[in-house]
Design a protein around this motif. Sequence first.
Motif, PDB file in Angstrom:
ATOM      1  N   LEU A 120       9.833  -8.099   0.527  1.00 22.63           N
ATOM      2  CA  LEU A 120      11.436  -8.020   0.950  1.00 22.63           C
ATOM      3  C   LEU A 120      12.314  -8.721  -0.383  1.00 22.63           C
ATOM      4  O   LEU A 120      13.273  -8.141  -0.680  1.00 22.63           O
ATOM      5  N   GLU A 121      11.639  -9.569  -0.830  1.00 21.90           N
ATOM      6  CA  GLU A 121      12.409 -10.268  -2.103  1.00 21.90           C
ATOM      7  C   GLU A 121      12.414  -9.400  -3.366  1.00 21.90           C
ATOM      8  O   GLU A 121      13.192  -9.503  -4.008  1.00 21.90           O
ATOM      9  N   ARG A 122      11.440  -8.542  -3.357  1.00 14.73           N
ATOM     10  CA  ARG A 122      11.292  -8.077  -4.582  1.00 14.73           C
ATOM     11  C   ARG A 122      11.674  -6.317  -4.718  1.00 14.73           C
ATOM     12  O   ARG A 122      11.515  -5.540  -5.635  1.00 14.73           O
ATOM     13  N   ALA A 123      12.045  -5.667  -3.407  1.00 16.64           N
ATOM     14  CA  ALA A 123      12.143  -4.110  -3.511  1.00 16.64           C
ATOM     15  C   ALA A 123      13.373  -3.767  -2.520  1.00 16.64           C
ATOM     16  O   ALA A 123      13.821  -4.512  -1.770  1.00 16.64           O
ATOM     17  N   ASP A 124      14.181  -2.994  -3.336  1.00 18.00           N
ATOM     18  CA  ASP A 124      15.437  -2.380  -2.654  1.00 18.00           C
ATOM     19  C   ASP A 124      15.249  -1.155  -1.962  1.00 18.00           C
ATOM     20  O   ASP A 124      16.103  -0.532  -1.382  1.00 18.00           O
ATOM     21  N   THR A 125      13.901  -0.686  -1.714  1.00 20.74           N
ATOM     22  CA  THR A 125      13.722   0.692  -0.777  1.00 20.74           C
ATOM     23  C   THR A 125      12.401   0.165  -0.158  1.00 20.74           C
ATOM     24  O   THR A 125      11.485  -0.736  -0.605  1.00 20.74           O
ATOM     25  N   ALA A 126      12.138   0.926   0.934  1.00 20.62           N
ATOM     26  CA  ALA A 126      10.789   0.821   1.670  1.00 20.62           C
ATOM     27  C   ALA A 126       9.541   1.319   0.906  1.00 20.62           C
ATOM     28  O   ALA A 126       8.627   0.522   0.722  1.00 20.62           O
ATOM     29  N   GLU A 127       9.537   2.482   0.048  1.00 17.65           N
ATOM     30  CA  GLU A 127       8.567   2.652  -0.784  1.00 17.65           C
ATOM     31  C   GLU A 127       8.199   1.621  -1.837  1.00 17.65           C
ATOM     32  O   GLU A 127       7.280   1.484  -2.295  1.00 17.65           O
ATOM     33  N   LYS A 128       9.458   1.193  -2.622  1.00 13.16           N
ATOM     34  CA  LYS A 128       9.240   0.137  -3.360  1.00 13.16           C
ATOM     35  C   LYS A 128       8.783  -0.959  -2.870  1.00 13.16           C
ATOM     36  O   LYS A 128       7.655  -1.727  -3.618  1.00 13.16           O
ATOM     37  N   ALA A 129       8.850  -1.417  -1.729  1.00 12.95           N
ATOM     38  CA  ALA A 129       8.232  -2.614  -0.960  1.00 12.95           C
ATOM     39  C   ALA A 129       6.695  -2.387  -0.778  1.00 12.95           C
ATOM     40  O   ALA A 129       6.183  -3.218  -1.246  1.00 12.95           O
ATOM     41  N   LEU A 130       6.354  -1.193  -0.569  1.00 16.86           N
ATOM     42  CA  LEU A 130       5.011  -0.574  -0.202  1.00 16.86           C
ATOM     43  C   LEU A 130       4.467  -1.014  -1.732  1.00 16.86           C
ATOM     44  O   LEU A 130       3.214  -1.582  -1.782  1.00 16.86           O
ATOM     45  N   ASN A 131       4.915  -0.289  -2.660  1.00 18.29           N
ATOM     46  CA  ASN A 131       4.379  -0.453  -4.191  1.00 18.29           C
ATOM     47  C   ASN A 131       4.168  -2.065  -4.587  1.00 18.29           C
ATOM     48  O   ASN A 131       3.055  -2.376  -4.916  1.00 18.29           O
ATOM     49  N   VAL A 132       5.162  -3.007  -4.111  1.00 24.23           N
ATOM     50  CA  VAL A 132       5.106  -4.350  -4.433  1.00 24.23           C
ATOM     51  C   VAL A 132       3.742  -4.951  -3.802  1.00 24.23           C
ATOM     52  O   VAL A 132       2.945  -5.697  -4.290  1.00 24.23           O
ATOM     53  N   ILE A 133       3.650  -4.524  -2.290  1.00 25.18           N
ATOM     54  CA  ILE A 133       2.564  -5.102  -1.564  1.00 25.18           C
ATOM     55  C   ILE A 133       1.257  -4.547  -2.259  1.00 25.18           C
ATOM     56  O   ILE A 133       0.289  -5.321  -2.328  1.00 25.18           O
ATOM     57  N   VAL A 134       0.936  -3.346  -2.354  1.00 28.18           N
ATOM     58  CA  VAL A 134      -0.206  -2.776  -2.832  1.00 28.18           C
ATOM     59  C   VAL A 134      -0.598  -3.333  -4.320  1.00 28.18           C
ATOM     60  O   VAL A 134      -1.708  -3.691  -4.707  1.00 28.18           O
ATOM     61  N   ASP A 135       0.620  -3.649  -5.155  1.00 29.26           N
ATOM     62  CA  ASP A 135       0.106  -3.920  -6.462  1.00 29.26           C
ATOM     63  C   ASP A 135      -0.236  -5.350  -6.355  1.00 29.26           C
ATOM     64  O   ASP A 135      -1.184  -5.936  -7.188  1.00 29.26           O
ATOM     65  N   LEU A 136       0.347  -6.389  -5.606  1.00 29.90           N
ATOM     66  CA  LEU A 136       0.191  -7.761  -5.355  1.00 29.90           C
ATOM     67  C   LEU A 136      -1.313  -8.017  -4.800  1.00 29.90           C
ATOM     68  O   LEU A 136      -2.139  -8.793  -5.017  1.00 29.90           O
ATOM     69  N   LEU A 137      -1.802  -6.855  -3.866  1.00 26.20           N
ATOM     70  CA  LEU A 137      -3.007  -7.000  -3.143  1.00 26.20           C
ATOM     71  C   LEU A 137      -4.051  -6.706  -4.120  1.00 26.20           C
ATOM     72  O   LEU A 137      -5.341  -7.289  -4.055  1.00 26.20           O
ATOM     73  N   GLU A 138      -3.841  -5.959  -4.890  1.00 27.33           N
ATOM     74  CA  GLU A 138      -4.859  -5.529  -6.246  1.00 27.33           C
ATOM     75  C   GLU A 138      -4.897  -6.910  -7.098  1.00 27.33           C
ATOM     76  O   GLU A 138      -6.158  -6.944  -7.549  1.00 27.33           O
ATOM     77  N   LYS A 139      -3.814  -7.292  -7.457  1.00 33.88           N
ATOM     78  CA  LYS A 139      -3.867  -8.262  -8.285  1.00 33.88           C
ATOM     79  C   LYS A 139      -4.663  -9.756  -7.935  1.00 33.88           C
ATOM     80  O   LYS A 139      -5.242 -10.314  -8.399  1.00 33.88           O
ATOM     81  N   TYR A 140      -4.026  -9.731  -6.707  1.00 30.77           N
ATOM     82  CA  TYR A 140      -4.500 -11.327  -6.192  1.00 30.77           C
ATOM     83  C   TYR A 140      -5.159 -11.465  -4.868  1.00 30.77           C
ATOM     84  O   TYR A 140      -5.803 -12.396  -4.641  1.00 30.77           O
ATOM     85  N   GLY A 141      -5.234 -10.371  -4.268  1.00 34.58           N
ATOM     86  CA  GLY A 141      -5.775 -10.167  -2.857  1.00 34.58           C
ATOM     87  C   GLY A 141      -5.521 -10.698  -1.910  1.00 34.58           C
ATOM     88  O   GLY A 141      -4.407 -11.312  -1.915  1.00 34.58           O
ATOM     89  N   GLN A 142      -6.158 -10.580  -0.465  1.00 36.96           N
ATOM     90  CA  GLN A 142      -5.621 -11.176   0.635  1.00 36.96           C
ATOM     91  C   GLN A 142      -6.671 -11.932   1.172  1.00 36.96           C
ATOM     92  O   GLN A 142      -7.725 -11.687   1.301  1.00 36.96           O
TER      93      GLN A 142
END
Length: 373
Positions: free
Chosen positions: A70-92
């Motif tokens: 929510l903090e980093r994306a101004d569209t739904a698909e960009k939010a998806l990109n943010v989440i999967v990129d962070l998932l790859e970089k930092y894990g859950q």
Amino acid sequence: MTSKCDCTYIEIDQVPETYAVVLSRPAWLWGAEMGANEHGVCIGNEAVWGREEVCDEEALLGMDLVRLGLERADTAEKALNVIVDLLEKYGQGGNCTEGRMVFSYHNSFLIADRNEAWILETAGKYWAAEKVQEGVRNISNQLSITTKIDREHPDMRNYAKQKCWWDGKKEFDFAAAYSYLDTAKMMTSSGRYCEGYKLLKKHKGNITFETMMEILRDKPSGINMEGEFLTTASMVSILPQDSSLPCIHFFTGTPDPERSVFKPFIFVPHISQLLDTSSPTFELEDLVKKKSHVKPDRRHPLYQKHQQALEVVHDNEEKAKIMLDNMRKLEKELFREMESILQNKHLDVEKIVNLFPQCTKDEIQIYQSNVSS
């Protein structure tokens, strides 16, 4: 030097620009269960489990990913990109509850804006995403993406093949491969996912924001949960495709939507602070990261008054009915106001600045009058 963003358990690199957000979240952590941003992006998440082991090691929580999207994306698909990129970089990973009990899980996300919606489901670092293009769609505590996969982790199929979860020949089914579900029976089971889908399908083509609230209040289906895993808060959003109209986000801020008021929030400049629904803050460093087992009282003023009133009317049916009638009356007035804004395309910004705080005060007044009478 890159600035840092301090999440629940770990810190990550901050980005140059973030957007205004409104969040519904457990008070002890940094992230959120659901929320919206100033661009009309909304995200909610659910706990899911499957064949891939859950990681207890501290990383990003699914709820951190909701807030970061929510903090980093101004569209739904960009939010998806943010989440999967962070998932790859930092894990859950990490404990998703405060205190001694360990409760960890993978995450699924419902991501929407004015124009499109996505379902994103994860298993460790692997993920699949489905673009919602027609009909109705919901998520619950199970994987639900089957063969309609519009985006995916590049190694997701190969990993499933290595693990012997997929033979590499038949059509790939994400939920079947990554969980123990018989996806052929997924829509006929008695679980929350199936029950939620049935309720949505029943109203398909005629779903209003009030319909969504009725569904969230439904106890026989298990959507509105009771007991240890009580429904702690609820949210419904109106996202008009006409960009001249405001997005309206309704939040309860209290448990059990059947005994709560859905209050509207609209993003406008210089909005008043939401003090009556903001929990007292304690040092995350001391309480979460140092594994304190002392649970402070995190209840915000509305939550406290809501609980007090429910205790008072618990054994008094007449009082309970009067209180609930007053709550529904307040809610109906708010609904009429919001419908008027959407129909007349007129927003009184000076009034909207105090909209949510004033609704909350009106709700507290109902509880106080029941406690004192």
